[in-house]
Scaffold this motif. Sequence first.
Motif, short mmCIF file in Angstrom:
data_model
loop_
_atom_site.label_atom_id
_atom_site.label_comp_id
_atom_site.label_asym_id
_atom_site.label_seq_id
_atom_site.Cartn_x
_atom_site.Cartn_y
_atom_site.Cartn_z
N TYR A 198 -36.77 12.66 2.33
CA TYR A 198 -36.29 11.46 0.55
C TYR A 198 -37.83 11.96 -0.36
CZ TYR A 198 -33.17 9.24 3.19
OH TYR A 198 -31.77 9.11 3.61
N GLN A 309 -34.88 4.32 1.12
CA GLN A 309 -34.20 4.85 0.50
C GLN A 309 -33.20 5.53 1.66
OE1 GLN A 309 -34.82 8.75 -1.86
NE2 GLN A 309 -37.10 7.60 -1.84
N ASP A 310 -33.67 5.20 2.47
CA ASP A 310 -33.02 6.22 4.14
C ASP A 310 -31.86 4.70 4.44
OD1 ASP A 310 -32.48 7.35 6.19
OD2 ASP A 310 -33.25 6.31 7.58
N VAL A 312 -30.87 2.38 1.89
CA VAL A 312 -29.96 1.83 0.81
C VAL A 312 -28.73 2.78 0.91
CG1 VAL A 312 -29.31 1.92 -1.65
CG2 VAL A 312 -31.25 0.97 -0.49
N ARG A 313 -28.74 4.28 1.56
CA ARG A 313 -28.37 5.23 1.63
C ARG A 313 -26.91 5.01 2.67
NH1 ARG A 313 -27.67 8.10 5.76
NH2 ARG A 313 -29.46 7.88 7.11
N ARG A 314 -27.99 4.45 4.24
CA ARG A 314 -27.03 3.74 5.27
C ARG A 314 -25.72 2.54 4.50
NH1 ARG A 314 -30.93 3.12 8.57
NH2 ARG A 314 -30.87 5.20 8.33
N LYS A 316 -25.16 1.95 1.83
CA LYS A 316 -23.96 2.77 1.00
C LYS A 316 -23.19 3.61 0.98
CE LYS A 316 -24.99 3.48 -3.53
NZ LYS A 316 -25.51 4.63 -5.01
N GLU A 317 -23.13 3.91 2.44
CA GLU A 317 -22.15 4.58 3.22
C GLU A 317 -21.15 4.33 4.03
OE1 GLU A 317 -24.88 8.50 4.89
OE2 GLU A 317 -24.39 6.82 6.54
N GLU A 352 -31.89 2.18 -10.70
CA GLU A 352 -30.78 2.89 -10.53
C GLU A 352 -29.11 2.87 -10.32
OE1 GLU A 352 -32.72 4.82 -6.59
OE2 GLU A 352 -34.18 6.09 -8.62
N GLU A 353 -28.88 2.19 -9.52
CA GLU A 353 -27.82 1.17 -9.20
C GLU A 353 -26.76 0.47 -10.53
OE1 GLU A 353 -26.21 2.43 -6.78
OE2 GLU A 353 -27.58 3.25 -5.66
#
Length: 829
Positions: A198, A309-310, A312-314, A316-317, A352-353
């Motif tokens: 990231y 970041q890690d 939130v990415r997980r 959102k997946e 960002e969101e």
Amino acid sequence: ELGERRAKAERMFSLMDGFLKNDPLSLQKDILHHVEYTVARSRFSFDDFEAYQALSHSVRDRLIERWHDTHIYVKRTKSKRLYFLSLEFLMGRSLSNSVINLGIQDQYAEALSQLGFEFEVLAEQEGDAALGNGGLARLSACQMDSLATLDYPAWGYGLRYEYGLFRQVIVDGFQHEQPDYWLNFGNPWEIERIHVTYEVKFYGTVEEVDMNGERHKVWIPGETVEAVAYDNPIPGYGTRNTINLRLWAAKPSNQFDLEAYNTGDYINSVVNRQRAETISNVLYPDDRSHQGKELRLKQQYFFVSASLQDIVRRFKEEHNSFDELPDKVALHLNDTHPSLSIAEIMRILVDEEHLGWNKAWDIVCKIFSFTTHTVVAGGLEKIPVDLLGSLLPRHLQILYEINFNFMEELKKRIGLDYNRLSRMSIVEEGAVKNIRMANLAIVCSHTVNGVSKLHLDTLKTRTFKDFYELWPEKFQYKTNGVTQRRWIVVSNPSLCALISKWLGTEAWIRNADLLAGLRDHVDNTDFHQEWKMVKKVNKMRLAEYIETMSGLKVSLDAMFDVQVKRIHEYKRQLLNIFGIIHRYDCLKNMDKNDRRKVVPRVCIIGGKAAPGYEIAKKIIKLCHAVAEKINNDTDIGDLLKLVFIPDYNVSVAELVIPGADLSQHLSTAGHEASGTGSMKFLMNGCLLLATTDGSTVEIIEEIGSENLFLFGAKVHEVAELREKGSTLKIPLQFARVLRMVRDGYFGYEDYFKSLCDTVEVGNDFYLLGHDFGSYVEAQAAADKAFVEPEKWIKMSILSVAGSGIFSSDRTIQEYAERTWKIDPCRCPL
Ligand code: GLS
């Protein structure tokens, strides 16, 4: 399509011969394979270190297998996950712990012996992973072990420092610090994830832009650094579950390449890029104060930004709406060090969101919990506003907005009590403006935890009184615990076997409450004999270590009396040393007959002083100066010895703790938030000599005050005693010992002067003078008990029997049920 995928997976599985096999023959093949192809040595010639490397790679394969399965299972069940954010993890060694938790210790031992190696010898080849300072960091490591063992779907996040806690080298009695470049020989326990990276941004400016008719704040960063993930599988015991500890390392970002190309200054730009890596280079070696250092702030944000970041990415997946976040994610702040997470997640959600501020805040307040490990308000972390504003300009705006809203709400609740408002504000006004990280963490967390019952009292009545009165429901305590896997099974195999034999089960390794069953045998003389033997074996191990390290031969008949922990004035190693001087002085003045009745002692002290902590370093020197005098006094001989164990760390602790008869926990009452060393000694059947501080209060409740040696002022007396100042009565013996040090009886009189000043009447903040009398009495009581072996052994058995509650499994279960609201998720075989 599903059918096709499944068929493909099954084919691959059969190509790989299914799961790895754990019989001794397969393990031998596996080790040899790693010798040849991983370590790249010939399988006909490899030494202990190479054998260790190959062995660890073979263990690592097994860890990875379970770790994959755990991830897949947790993902499939969509379980709520805990993310444990901590800037420090003191893992120590991994090999023995891993094979024990995987349940294949015997198979490996047999495999190795058939190859002509001994497991224990290879285990000694491993260095310590010391990515932390002291109690707080080791607690994180114990808690990871419990999270895995209890099947909780959890991740740890931290920093992969290239230099862990400094190595302590003693030269002429003085502490010197040497860098601990622990990755020198590679680290088989981590997996580099080159694809999990990231960008983390720093500096720059904030601009306002129009977006769909609305004004938005946009951060234009000035520097970008890349975070790369290194995963460390953490196996549970008696379960397939293996969780992940993800540590971040800083690497230069590719963005710089373009700049180099444009300016033509290629060499300089490569050198500049390299500077990015310094962020995760080195652990700050002070276990308490981290005030106002830019690099430290960079580390904190680097770790927080990459982790979030890690996460939130997980998320959102797997999910479509942030409304689900509180049901799926628990974020735990291990002390204030990761508190910037609060500003960072607000930035992500709002900037960002594009969630509205209120909606984002509402979500964020439901996901954070916080544990503070500090007692005194003065020790709480602050970040200068100027520093934060230049490094993270957008975050400063967010923090101001959080604080503005909080202050408005607070005014509605408490009115215009400006003193209280200013005390509770996240922003501290003054010559230098600061962000108070603890206030931030409390405002945003749904639960604020102390680490012992007494600690919570202190938080409520002193440290966070204002907040407690506002939100009493937020405040809880979860008494710390330590893992019996590391602190009995790994470090004291003989005691482990003895306990299992007499309890008739190994179930206590997963359920420490069962240790209480030892009480049934407390009067059994056979049991006593075996108990005694176990202690002897461990004392022999320790005595051997002392001899190799210092050349000093110690008598096994002596009482091994140990104080090992960070060196701090409040932990009062000085009280211990003064006690030793007093003992020596008494011995010197005793006639031959009386000397015969004296219990011989081997006093063992160990611990590191923060490099900038002068007084602590003088305490170490004094210990050496006193040892020099006593150990060379042939008139005293074996009656008294003093040893300083250099470079105290987790693996040294594993050796020292089982070999101790008595251990000392001397903090001035009200200063140790919990203390966890005492729990490890308790589990190893070592008696405690302690003040009624931190978790000792609860240890007394479990084993009864008759089973340890207590002394010193009580918490409620301390303030009043301090007020008495120079009118406080000090025992003559104390004054005499102080005089001896001052007058140069142990040499270095100029050097020790400032140390002596700290305990002079009227200046003795930690009350050594006041507590000395009762300390000497408690020591005498210990001597008296030691010459009655039956009594001593009973006390020792009852200590272990009462230690179950101090397992980190209990702590973690309390957190899971009451705070994180997560359920076990046990990966099927
Ligand atoms: C500490 C406390 O000083 C210890 O009392 C406590 O046991 C430990 C874990 O909660 O946390 N706080 C700290 O900053 N370092 C510690 O060891």
